[in-house]
Design a protein around this motif. Structure first.
Motif, short mmCIF file in Angstrom:
data_model
loop_
_atom_site.label_atom_id
_atom_site.label_comp_id
_atom_site.label_asym_id
_atom_site.label_seq_id
_atom_site.Cartn_x
_atom_site.Cartn_y
_atom_site.Cartn_z
N THR A 1 -37.52 -89.62 -18.09
CA THR A 1 -36.86 -88.48 -18.72
C THR A 1 -35.91 -89.04 -19.77
O THR A 1 -35.37 -90.14 -19.61
N LEU A 2 -35.72 -88.28 -20.86
CA LEU A 2 -34.91 -88.75 -21.99
C LEU A 2 -33.83 -87.72 -22.31
O LEU A 2 -34.06 -86.52 -22.17
N GLU A 3 -32.70 -88.22 -22.75
CA GLU A 3 -31.63 -87.35 -23.26
C GLU A 3 -31.78 -87.29 -24.78
O GLU A 3 -31.38 -88.23 -25.47
N THR A 4 -32.39 -86.24 -25.32
CA THR A 4 -32.62 -86.17 -26.77
C THR A 4 -31.89 -84.96 -27.35
O THR A 4 -31.20 -84.24 -26.64
N ASP A 5 -32.06 -84.75 -28.67
CA ASP A 5 -31.49 -83.55 -29.27
C ASP A 5 -32.61 -82.63 -29.74
O ASP A 5 -33.21 -81.93 -28.94
N ASP A 6 -32.97 -82.66 -31.03
CA ASP A 6 -34.01 -81.73 -31.49
C ASP A 6 -35.33 -82.46 -31.77
O ASP A 6 -36.14 -82.01 -32.56
N VAL A 7 -35.51 -83.60 -31.13
CA VAL A 7 -36.74 -84.36 -31.35
C VAL A 7 -37.27 -84.80 -29.98
O VAL A 7 -36.48 -85.10 -29.08
N ASP A 8 -38.58 -84.77 -29.82
CA ASP A 8 -39.19 -85.14 -28.53
C ASP A 8 -40.19 -86.27 -28.73
O ASP A 8 -40.77 -86.41 -29.80
N PRO A 9 -40.41 -87.06 -27.69
CA PRO A 9 -41.40 -88.14 -27.82
C PRO A 9 -42.82 -87.58 -27.96
O PRO A 9 -43.11 -86.50 -27.45
N GLU A 10 -43.65 -88.32 -28.66
CA GLU A 10 -45.05 -87.93 -28.89
C GLU A 10 -46.00 -88.94 -28.24
O GLU A 10 -47.12 -88.62 -27.89
N GLY A 11 -45.55 -90.20 -28.18
CA GLY A 11 -46.41 -91.31 -27.78
C GLY A 11 -46.36 -92.40 -28.83
O GLY A 11 -46.13 -92.14 -30.02
N ASN A 12 -46.51 -93.65 -28.39
CA ASN A 12 -46.49 -94.84 -29.26
C ASN A 12 -45.11 -95.17 -29.83
O ASN A 12 -45.01 -95.95 -30.78
N GLU A 13 -44.04 -94.60 -29.25
CA GLU A 13 -42.71 -95.00 -29.69
C GLU A 13 -42.27 -96.27 -28.95
O GLU A 13 -42.74 -96.55 -27.84
N SER A 14 -41.36 -97.01 -29.57
CA SER A 14 -40.86 -98.24 -28.96
C SER A 14 -39.89 -97.92 -27.82
O SER A 14 -39.05 -97.04 -27.94
N VAL A 15 -40.03 -98.68 -26.72
CA VAL A 15 -39.11 -98.58 -25.59
C VAL A 15 -38.24 -99.83 -25.59
O VAL A 15 -38.75 -100.96 -25.68
N TRP A 16 -36.92 -99.64 -25.51
CA TRP A 16 -35.96 -100.73 -25.63
C TRP A 16 -35.23 -100.99 -24.31
O TRP A 16 -35.03 -100.08 -23.51
N HIS A 17 -34.82 -102.27 -24.14
CA HIS A 17 -33.95 -102.65 -23.02
C HIS A 17 -33.15 -103.87 -23.46
O HIS A 17 -33.73 -104.85 -23.94
N ASN A 18 -31.85 -103.79 -23.31
CA ASN A 18 -30.98 -104.91 -23.71
C ASN A 18 -31.24 -105.40 -25.14
O ASN A 18 -31.36 -106.61 -25.38
#
Length: 829
Positions: free
Chosen positions: A739-756
């Motif tokens: 689950t994501l805390e977003t504003d007026d944009v939602d994930p579609e797929g193929n976005e980068s996932v970050w950690h540290n």
């Protein structure tokens, strides 16, 4: 200079490649280099005749498609070392390239593309106007808001590239024969080919059509109508420009996307080429109707500068030194377009051992990577990675010449338009492939295009902003989709699922065939299951719904875009294993309605004497029944995860069936819903989608499909052994639910996932969850970051949003909720 060798050399070959442009020669080079003996390439005139020799030769790492970037990257890496390997100069320049953004929407598009670049190894940067000017000092900076910069991009001499690949192909043992024309093709009953030429016949195990704008002629020899059309592409070369000559280093290639042109340095001058608008650009229609004129090879079309004058003016405004430059050369030559600009690459359904690599609008950058990709596929029996967007079987009998022409015109004209998520293009629509409900529903909804079909995405109500309004943020469909979601969760909804691919399989060996094809067990008579076809390397080739309707008679259902992709795989397995079965493609004859929601049973029960109660018609059962006197095959299954049925029926009964259901459901408040709501419902239930969570890049264990993979069943299904090894070694990554805390944009797929501060994975699909009122996504992450509670970030439009791995699913499916209720538990919904 090449010496032609008009001889056959031999009369037998493993692979005959037809066409000696950069694509065909690259394939010959890669097959021979990989050790395949007996590769023969036939070229009717001379190497590079057709589109290759006059190409502008641009090379770029950039592509909006994730895996097509791999093709581009491989090509560039190959071209960097080809001269050293073959001794042939290739004229490769790598000054980088910059895409220019001159509108805020274009900046959003660049951010959207950058979110997809992080987990890809090639370099790509969003740069400031100051950096753009530093790299290309001759630009007028008035409108430049940002640049998308790819170091390592550039251009190559197409003729020299092809000759270097040809030298390499010969070095490793391939035979390049020209001028030798393939005059006829015969497929024998054993799957071997006879390739007729004026010098004799060659027998081949397989043939590959790489014939460029002659590809249609080759296809026609075997009764195929390849949807291709030649487009007039013009570019101009200037004489020396003093300001260019004075520069210390070569200018990067620029692509002015609003001006719809590219411009690069050519020696001390400039080379400029536009992509003209739909109404201005020119198709060579006569070649489609009458064939390519015999003898056309290294000729050009008459140039027409008047046609491109507005683009020349745009270029002069962006690069003012162009105003003073003299044009010394204008090239107007044919390049081949498929309806969607993308090439067709791979084996063709319906014809054994016939492969294609055709329809290249950008053949130079694709040549190296496609040669390698096809060579690997031919030698290993499966594609090295997923490129379903290039599958030749994405087109079918519905792809008429009129459609191809309308689409090629649109695709060429739209070459530089903003590419939005959920993009729709409207030329050539509708095709003949409309469901029985199309006329009834078309004015009530926003339609999407799926493999030739029109299918409702979402429905209008009074007060809605109607029509297609694309955006990188939430747009006009956001609230209506929430309304449809609620409709299915609280009442009952109806959806047109007619675009599904539908096959009947029957015969003495049908059970044996399916047991070998699928990783799941074969369902009993009257039952249905979800089954996966795996590749020899244990990747997910396809996901189908399998129902045994009568003893030994099955119905197989797949997604609209996978119809011929899956059918080809099944047909090849039938031939390879000598199975006695009949396969019938019922896709166009059969309509499908989905009815789902808590009142689905109540509504349907009014239309039939059959008992639809839970005890009598269980989840994952299938049976024939009459609904309002209409014959249907009903399967109790729904991709919404709610109580529901899929109703398979004759297409001509669709309107009567739909009307009967709608009438019967008035008291229950029945209404329509579309595929956008369906997607939100399936994501909340944790259902995977083929082409997103699983494809030829993923194995079923990392995708969380263990439940459907029966490693202990007796049959030795394709990929079984490899999967056991994968399981034993342990997984390196896993599909997680975020689950994501977003504003007026939602994930579609193929976005980068970050950690540290590092990119560690990618999303596969996502949407807004109307149930949880927050964004939701599936993502692949390393196993050590896959535990519930793990905090991550997902990049959307240039900003990182906090995300957390949660227990899936967000909402339990209706059958699970019922089961828990019976046990006295409290189901989460």
């Amino acid at each position: 200079k090449e010496n032609p060798s008009p001889s056959l050399g031999k009369d037998r070959a493993d692979t005959v490649i037809i066409g000696g442009g950069c694509i065909g020669v690259s394939l010959a080079y890669h097959l021979a280099k990989a050790g395949l003996q007996d590769v023969i390439l036939l070229e009717k005139s001379e190497l590079t005749a057709g589109s290759t020799w006059h190409a502008a030769g641009l090379t770029t790492y950039f592509h909006p498609g994730i895996n097509l970037k791999k093709i581009h990257a491989y090509s560039i890496k190959l071209y960097e070392k080809l001269e050293e390997e073959t001794g042939q100069a290739v004229g490769f320049h790598q000054p980088g390239s910059i895409r220019i953004a001159s509108t805020p929407t274009r900046v959003d598009e660049f951010k959207y593309q950058m979110t997809r670049a992080g987990w890809h190894p090639t370099e790509q940067y969003l740069i400031t106007p100051e950096k753009v000017q530093e790299l290309f000092p001759l630009l007028n900076m008035d409108k430049v808001l940002a640049g998308l910069y790819n170091p390592g991009d550039g251009h190559i001499d197409p003729y020299s590239l092809t000759m270097a690949l040809a030298a390499g192909a010969r070095k490793y043992g391939a035979q390049l024969r020209y001028p030798v024309q393939a005059t006829n093709l015969n497929c024998r009953s054993d799957g071997m080919w006879e390739v007729e030429t004026p010098l004799g016949v060659i027998q081949a195990k397989r043939i590959v059509n790489t014939a460029g704008f002659w590809a249609r002629e080759i296809g026609k020899m075997i009764g195929l109508q390849h949807p291709l059309i030649p487009v007039h592409h013009q570019y101009i070369v200037t004489s020396t420009v003093p300001e260019v000559k004075a520069l210390k280093r070569e200018l990067p290639v620029i692509r002015d996307l609003e001006g719809s042109f590219y411009l690069r340095q050519e020696r001390d001058g400039l080379l400029f080429g536009p992509y003209e608008s739909e109404d201005k650009m020119k198709l060579q229609d006569s070649w489609v109707t009458n064939g390519v004129p015999p003898g056309f090879g290294k000729e050009l079309f008459e140039s027409d500068l008047d046609r491109i004058m507005e683009y020349i003016e745009a270029a002069m405004e962006m690069v003012p030194v162009l105003k003073e430059a003299d044009i010394i050369n204008t090239i107007a030559g044919p390049i081949t377009y498929s309806p969607d600009i993308l090439p067709m690459v791979g084996p063709h359904q319906g014809v054994r051992n016939y492969w294609v690599a055709i329809g290249f609008g950008y053949g130079i950058i694709h040549a190296g990577g496609i040669g390698k990709y096809l060579s690997d596929w031919i030698l290993e029996g499966e594609p090295p990675f997923d490129l379903i967007e290039l599958d030749p079987n994405r087109y079918g009998k519905w792809t008429t010449t009129e459609y191809t022409a309308a689409k090629a015109r649109e695709s060429y004209g739209f070459n530089n338009i903003v590419i939005y998520p959920k993009e729709e293009r409207f030329a050539g629509r509708p095709t003949e492939r409309t469901s029985g409900l199309y006329d009834l529903l078309k004015s009530k909804c926003s339609m999407g295009f799926h493999a030739g079909w029109e299918q409702p995405h979402w429905f209008y109500k009074p007060g809605d902003e109607t029509g297609y309004k694309p955006s990188f943020r939430r747009t006009n469909w956001f609230d209506p989709v929430g309304r449809e979601y609620k409709q299915v969760m609280e009442k009952v909804g109806v959806i047109d699922l007619s675009p599904f691919g539908k096959f009947k399989v029957k015969g003495t060996d049908s059970v044996k065939l399916l047991d070998h094809l699928f990783a799941n067990v074969v369902p009993k008579v009257g039952s249905t299951n979800i089954s996966h076809m795996l590749t020899p390397r244990g990747k997910v080739y396809a996901e189908l719904t399998v129902s045994q309707l009568y003893p030994g008679e099955f119905m197989l259902v797949t997604g609209s875009g996978s119809e011929l992709h899956d059918l080809r795989w099944i047909e090849e397995e039938v031939v390879r294993g000598g199975y006695k079965v009949e396969i019938e493609n019922m896709t166009d004859e059969m309509g499908v309605l989905g009815v789902a929601g808590p009142y689905a049973r109540q509504v349907l029960q009014k239309l039939t004497a059959e008992d639809l109660s839970d005890g009598s018609f269980k989840f994952l059962q299938s049976r024939h029944l009459k609904l309002s006197d209409i014959d249907v095959t009903a399967i109790r299954i729904s991709y919404t995860g709610e109580l529901g049925w899929e109703l398979y029926h004759r297409k001509e009964d669709s309107v009567a069936l739909y009307s009967a259901i709608m009438d019967a459901g008035q008291k229950e408040g029945i209404d329509n819903f579309g595929t956008y709501a369906l997607n939100a419902l399936r994501l909340e239930k944790g259902f995977r989608a083929w082409g997103a969570e699983m494809n030829c890049d993923t194995n079923p264990l990392e995708a969380g499909l263990e439940y459907f993979v029966k490693l202990n069943k007796p049959a030795n299904f394709t990929g079984k052994q490899v999967l056991k090894e994968i399981k034993e070694k342990g997984l390196k990554r896993r599909l997680v639910y975020l689950t994501l805390e977003t504003d007026d944009v939602d994930p579609e797929g193929n976005e980068s996932v970050w950690h540290n501060g590092k990119v560690i994975g990618n999303t596969t699909s996502g949407c807004f969850s109307y149930g949880a009122q927050r964004s939701l996504a599936f993502a692949y992450v390393p196993i050590e970051l896959s535990k519930v509670g793990q905090k991550l970030e997902v990049e959307l439009l240039g900003k990182n949003y906090s995300a957390a791995v949660i227990q899936e699913p967000l909402v339990l499916t209706e059958p699970t909720r019922m089961r828990l209720q019976r046990k006295g538990g409290s189901p989460k919904i």
